[in-house]
Design a protein around this motif. Structure first.
Motif, PDB file in Angstrom:
ATOM      1  N   SER A   1      24.726 -47.896 -29.704  1.00  0.00           N
ATOM      2  CA  SER A   1      25.114 -49.125 -30.408  1.00  0.00           C
ATOM      3  C   SER A   1      25.478 -48.864 -31.860  1.00  0.00           C
ATOM      4  O   SER A   1      26.040 -49.724 -32.523  1.00  0.00           O
ATOM      5  CB  SER A   1      24.011 -50.177 -30.304  1.00  0.00           C
ATOM      6  N   ARG A   2      25.191 -47.657 -32.376  1.00  0.00           N
ATOM      7  CA  ARG A   2      25.600 -47.380 -33.748  1.00  0.00           C
ATOM      8  C   ARG A   2      27.102 -47.044 -33.829  1.00  0.00           C
ATOM      9  O   ARG A   2      27.701 -47.133 -34.868  1.00  0.00           O
ATOM     10  CB  ARG A   2      24.734 -46.267 -34.361  1.00  0.00           C
ATOM     11  N   GLN A   3      27.679 -46.673 -32.674  1.00  0.00           N
ATOM     12  CA  GLN A   3      29.145 -46.462 -32.647  1.00  0.00           C
ATOM     13  C   GLN A   3      29.752 -47.778 -32.144  1.00  0.00           C
ATOM     14  O   GLN A   3      30.306 -47.856 -31.052  1.00  0.00           O
ATOM     15  CB  GLN A   3      29.479 -45.275 -31.728  1.00  0.00           C
TER      16      GLN A   3
ATOM     17  N   ALA B   1      20.026 -55.026 -32.277  1.00  0.00           N
ATOM     18  CA  ALA B   1      21.199 -54.151 -32.131  1.00  0.00           C
ATOM     19  C   ALA B   1      21.657 -53.757 -33.530  1.00  0.00           C
ATOM     20  O   ALA B   1      21.471 -54.514 -34.490  1.00  0.00           O
ATOM     21  CB  ALA B   1      22.311 -54.903 -31.418  1.00  0.00           C
ATOM     22  N   HIS B   2      22.236 -52.589 -33.628  1.00  0.00           N
ATOM     23  CA  HIS B   2      22.601 -52.084 -34.948  1.00  0.00           C
ATOM     24  C   HIS B   2      23.502 -53.072 -35.697  1.00  0.00           C
ATOM     25  O   HIS B   2      23.309 -53.327 -36.876  1.00  0.00           O
ATOM     26  CB  HIS B   2      23.283 -50.727 -34.807  1.00  0.00           C
ATOM     27  N   ASN B   3      24.512 -53.626 -34.984  1.00  0.00           N
ATOM     28  CA  ASN B   3      25.398 -54.603 -35.615  1.00  0.00           C
ATOM     29  C   ASN B   3      25.598 -55.752 -34.630  1.00  0.00           C
ATOM     30  O   ASN B   3      26.498 -55.716 -33.802  1.00  0.00           O
ATOM     31  CB  ASN B   3      26.733 -53.928 -35.962  1.00  0.00           C
TER      32      ASN B   3
ATOM     33  N   SER C   1      14.104 -53.705 -47.039  1.00  0.00           N
ATOM     34  CA  SER C   1      14.954 -53.237 -45.940  1.00  0.00           C
ATOM     35  C   SER C   1      16.020 -52.324 -46.509  1.00  0.00           C
ATOM     36  O   SER C   1      16.042 -52.065 -47.708  1.00  0.00           O
ATOM     37  CB  SER C   1      15.554 -54.428 -45.190  1.00  0.00           C
ATOM     38  N   MET C   2      16.886 -51.814 -45.638  1.00  0.00           N
ATOM     39  CA  MET C   2      17.843 -50.773 -46.034  1.00  0.00           C
ATOM     40  C   MET C   2      19.221 -51.346 -46.347  1.00  0.00           C
ATOM     41  O   MET C   2      19.820 -52.003 -45.486  1.00  0.00           O
ATOM     42  CB  MET C   2      18.022 -49.763 -44.901  1.00  0.00           C
ATOM     43  N   GLY C   3      19.733 -51.065 -47.516  1.00  0.00           N
ATOM     44  CA  GLY C   3      21.103 -51.444 -47.871  1.00  0.00           C
ATOM     45  C   GLY C   3      21.234 -52.932 -48.142  1.00  0.00           C
ATOM     46  O   GLY C   3      20.504 -53.739 -47.561  1.00  0.00           O
TER      47      GLY C   3
ATOM     48  N   GLN D   1      22.995 -45.558 -48.633  1.00  0.00           N
ATOM     49  CA  GLN D   1      24.404 -45.441 -48.234  1.00  0.00           C
ATOM     50  C   GLN D   1      24.568 -44.206 -47.377  1.00  0.00           C
ATOM     51  O   GLN D   1      23.982 -43.177 -47.678  1.00  0.00           O
ATOM     52  CB  GLN D   1      25.285 -45.301 -49.465  1.00  0.00           C
ATOM     53  N   ARG D   2      25.360 -44.338 -46.299  1.00  0.00           N
ATOM     54  CA  ARG D   2      25.572 -43.174 -45.422  1.00  0.00           C
ATOM     55  C   ARG D   2      27.028 -42.733 -45.494  1.00  0.00           C
ATOM     56  O   ARG D   2      27.938 -43.567 -45.361  1.00  0.00           O
ATOM     57  CB  ARG D   2      25.213 -43.559 -43.977  1.00  0.00           C
ATOM     58  N   ASP D   3      27.249 -41.453 -45.705  1.00  0.00           N
ATOM     59  CA  ASP D   3      28.611 -40.914 -45.726  1.00  0.00           C
ATOM     60  C   ASP D   3      29.141 -40.865 -44.292  1.00  0.00           C
ATOM     61  O   ASP D   3      28.501 -40.276 -43.413  1.00  0.00           O
ATOM     62  CB  ASP D   3      28.588 -39.496 -46.330  1.00  0.00           C
TER      63      ASP D   3
ATOM     64  N   PHE E   1      11.077 -52.287 -43.641  1.00  0.00           N
ATOM     65  CA  PHE E   1      11.469 -52.665 -42.277  1.00  0.00           C
ATOM     66  C   PHE E   1      12.840 -52.078 -41.973  1.00  0.00           C
ATOM     67  O   PHE E   1      13.755 -52.173 -42.791  1.00  0.00           O
ATOM     68  CB  PHE E   1      11.536 -54.194 -42.147  1.00  0.00           C
ATOM     69  N   ASP E   2      12.982 -51.486 -40.791  1.00  0.00           N
ATOM     70  CA  ASP E   2      14.299 -50.986 -40.388  1.00  0.00           C
ATOM     71  C   ASP E   2      14.432 -51.143 -38.878  1.00  0.00           C
ATOM     72  O   ASP E   2      13.432 -51.232 -38.162  1.00  0.00           O
ATOM     73  CB  ASP E   2      14.471 -49.510 -40.796  1.00  0.00           C
ATOM     74  N   ASP E   3      15.682 -51.172 -38.410  1.00  0.00           N
ATOM     75  CA  ASP E   3      15.864 -51.323 -36.965  1.00  0.00           C
ATOM     76  C   ASP E   3      15.452 -50.051 -36.227  1.00  0.00           C
ATOM     77  O   ASP E   3      14.830 -50.121 -35.166  1.00  0.00           O
ATOM     78  CB  ASP E   3      17.312 -51.729 -36.616  1.00  0.00           C
ATOM     79  N   ILE E   4      15.782 -48.892 -36.813  1.00  0.00           N
ATOM     80  CA  ILE E   4      15.566 -47.655 -36.049  1.00  0.00           C
ATOM     81  C   ILE E   4      15.190 -46.503 -36.972  1.00  0.00           C
ATOM     82  O   ILE E   4      15.692 -46.411 -38.090  1.00  0.00           O
ATOM     83  CB  ILE E   4      16.855 -47.338 -35.233  1.00  0.00           C
ATOM     84  N   ILE E   5      14.285 -45.670 -36.490  1.00  0.00           N
ATOM     85  CA  ILE E   5      14.072 -44.369 -37.139  1.00  0.00           C
ATOM     86  C   ILE E   5      14.449 -43.337 -36.096  1.00  0.00           C
ATOM     87  O   ILE E   5      13.823 -43.256 -35.033  1.00  0.00           O
ATOM     88  CB  ILE E   5      12.609 -44.155 -37.580  1.00  0.00           C
ATOM     89  N   SER E   6      15.483 -42.587 -36.395  1.00  0.00           N
ATOM     90  CA  SER E   6      15.946 -41.583 -35.431  1.00  0.00           C
ATOM     91  C   SER E   6      15.589 -40.194 -35.971  1.00  0.00           C
ATOM     92  O   SER E   6      14.502 -39.679 -35.708  1.00  0.00           O
ATOM     93  CB  SER E   6      17.444 -41.776 -35.218  1.00  0.00           C
ATOM     94  N   SER E   7      16.452 -39.615 -36.806  1.00  0.00           N
ATOM     95  CA  SER E   7      16.102 -38.317 -37.401  1.00  0.00           C
ATOM     96  C   SER E   7      15.025 -38.492 -38.466  1.00  0.00           C
ATOM     97  O   SER E   7      14.339 -37.543 -38.835  1.00  0.00           O
ATOM     98  CB  SER E   7      17.343 -37.695 -38.054  1.00  0.00           C
ATOM     99  N   GLY E   8      14.904 -39.713 -38.977  1.00  0.00           N
ATOM    100  CA  GLY E   8      13.924 -40.001 -40.036  1.00  0.00           C
ATOM    101  C   GLY E   8      14.493 -39.796 -41.429  1.00  0.00           C
ATOM    102  O   GLY E   8      13.862 -40.150 -42.418  1.00  0.00           O
ATOM    103  N   GLY E   9      15.727 -39.246 -41.503  1.00  0.00           N
ATOM    104  CA  GLY E   9      16.316 -38.931 -42.803  1.00  0.00           C
ATOM    105  C   GLY E   9      16.358 -40.139 -43.740  1.00  0.00           C
ATOM    106  O   GLY E   9      16.004 -40.031 -44.925  1.00  0.00           O
ATOM    107  N   THR E  10      16.788 -41.281 -43.216  1.00  0.00           N
ATOM    108  CA  THR E  10      16.915 -42.483 -44.058  1.00  0.00           C
ATOM    109  C   THR E  10      15.536 -42.929 -44.539  1.00  0.00           C
ATOM    110  O   THR E  10      15.327 -43.205 -45.723  1.00  0.00           O
ATOM    111  CB  THR E  10      17.586 -43.622 -43.252  1.00  0.00           C
ATOM    112  N   MET E  11      14.576 -42.977 -43.626  1.00  0.00           N
ATOM    113  CA  MET E  11      13.252 -43.505 -43.977  1.00  0.00           C
ATOM    114  C   MET E  11      12.504 -42.567 -44.931  1.00  0.00           C
ATOM    115  O   MET E  11      11.802 -43.029 -45.835  1.00  0.00           O
ATOM    116  CB  MET E  11      12.438 -43.756 -42.692  1.00  0.00           C
TER     117      MET E  11
HETATM  118  C1  R5P Z   1      21.097 -47.394 -40.523  1.00  0.00           C
HETATM  119  O1  R5P Z   1      22.003 -48.170 -40.744  1.00  0.00           O
HETATM  120  C2  R5P Z   1      19.922 -47.753 -39.708  1.00  0.00           C
HETATM  121  O2  R5P Z   1      19.378 -48.991 -40.076  1.00  0.00           O
HETATM  122  C3  R5P Z   1      18.859 -46.678 -39.797  1.00  0.00           C
HETATM  123  O3  R5P Z   1      18.374 -46.625 -41.113  1.00  0.00           O
HETATM  124  C4  R5P Z   1      19.378 -45.342 -39.387  1.00  0.00           C
HETATM  125  O4  R5P Z   1      20.152 -45.427 -38.229  1.00  0.00           O
HETATM  126  C5  R5P Z   1      18.215 -44.394 -39.165  1.00  0.00           C
HETATM  127  O5  R5P Z   1      18.695 -43.142 -38.760  1.00  0.00           O
HETATM  128  P1  R5P Z   1      17.960 -41.814 -39.200  1.00  0.00           P
HETATM  129  O6  R5P Z   1      16.506 -41.984 -38.897  1.00  0.00           O
HETATM  130  O7  R5P Z   1      18.606 -40.745 -38.384  1.00  0.00           O
HETATM  131  O8  R5P Z   1      18.204 -41.620 -40.665  1.00  0.00           O
END
Ligand code: R5P
Length: 290
Positions: free
Chosen positions: A92-94, A126-128, A164-166, A190-192, A215-225
């Motif tokens: 859903s991020r794409q 959902a992401h968007n 929250s983020m952004g 901000q994500r490049d 609060f965030d929708d997803i933690i995947s790699s954790g880089g953002t958090m």
């Molecule tokens: C970004 O827009 C999302 O809200 C998440 O912050 C992001 O997808 C988290 O991904 P990752 O954990 O890989 O940084």
């Protein structure tokens, strides 16, 4: 209405069946030695409204295939309607074409679900969410943010600052703050688009000496958090907690988030994990009742 549990969401499917007081029909899954999936619905579903519950967190392609096969089997076995409950919706991020030549992955997944007989999709954060409106199957996006905020409220964190983020994500902090009855703000992430690298702009947060919950929708790699927690700590927060709907938490991301200053991480059972202390069942049950 009948629940068909997918192998990735068995506990959630059971919780939903008991919330709604409806029957759950087991589905048998196995893997052939070459890696192919096999699915068999163990009961009569003719003429029923069927709800297939299967999250699609990693390994997402395998879980997608199990979802497609279950929906297909429900269709071929005479289900009247098929609702796909996909709490974490892979790809859903794409949710649009960002660069020329890219696949519109989220749309492809929805098209495949439609082919397999899904008449409705229910997902969570959902992401968007606006992207879902353009899909070929009616889709409902639910929010688990109030449930996560309620978890912290019940633990005595009323009045904490919700982050929250952004700037675009500020609505998430507002949603949480409505429950926690504290201030809200956003961390300017901000994500490049090309490199995927996340950066944080300089922006003062009024968190000195306070308890903050990100609060965030997803933690995947954790880089953002990791960056968001470190930024909030640098700004002088006394305690920083992390709440995410989909705790994918790849590799050692949980440890790194804690090392960077988080006091705890809480997620939901959208993605079963050791931090999934909050269930999304109540919000999904409410949507299904409607
Ligand atoms: C970004 O827009 C999302 O809200 C998440 O912050 C992001 O997808 C988290 O991904 P990752 O954990 O890989 O940084």
């Amino acid at each position: 209405m009948i629940i068909l549990p997918g192998p990735a969401s068995r506990d959630l499917a059971n919780r939903l069946a008991s919330e709604l007081n409806i029957k759950l029909i087991p589905v048998f899954f196995k893997k052939f030695p070459d890696g192919e999936n096999y699915v068999r619905i163990d009961g009569d579903i003719r003429g029923e409204d069927v709800v297939v519950v299967q999250t699609t967190s990693p390994p997402q392609d395998e879980r997608m295939m199990q979802l497609f096969l279950t929906a297909s089997a429900a269709k071929d076995n005479g289900a009247k309607k098929i609702t796909a409950v996909v709490p974490y919706f892979a790809y859903s991020r794409q949710d649009r074409i960002f660069l020329p030549g890219e696949a519109f992955s989220a749309k492809t997944v929805v098209d495949l679900l439609k082919t397999c007989g899904a008449t409705q999709i229910i997902t969570v954060n959902a992401h968007n969410p606006t992207a879902l409106k353009h899909f070929t199957v009616p889709a409902k996006d639910l929010s688990a943010i109030p449930l996560l905020a309620k978890h912290f409220l019940d633990k005595g964190f009323g009045g904490a600052m919700s982050l929250s983020m952004g700037k675009k994500g500020l609505a998430t902090a507002k949603e949480a703050a409505a429950v926690l009855k504290g201030p809200e703000d956003y961390i300017p992430t901000q994500r490049d688009r090309h490199t995927g690298k996340v950066t944080i702009e300089e922006k003062a947060l009024n968190v000195k000496g306070k308890v903050a919950i990100i609060f965030d929708d997803i933690i995947s790699s954790g880089g953002t958090m990791i960056k968001a927690v470190a930024h909030t700590k640098r700004q002088g927060a006394n305690k920083v907690y992390v709440a995410c709907v989909h705790p994918i938490l790849m590799a050692d991301s949980k440890g790194k988030i804690i090392q960077n200053g988080a006091d705890d991480i809480i997620g939901t059972d959208s993605v079963p994990s050791p931090v999934s202390l909050v269930s999304v069942a109540p919000v999904i049950a409410e949507a299904l009742r409607k």
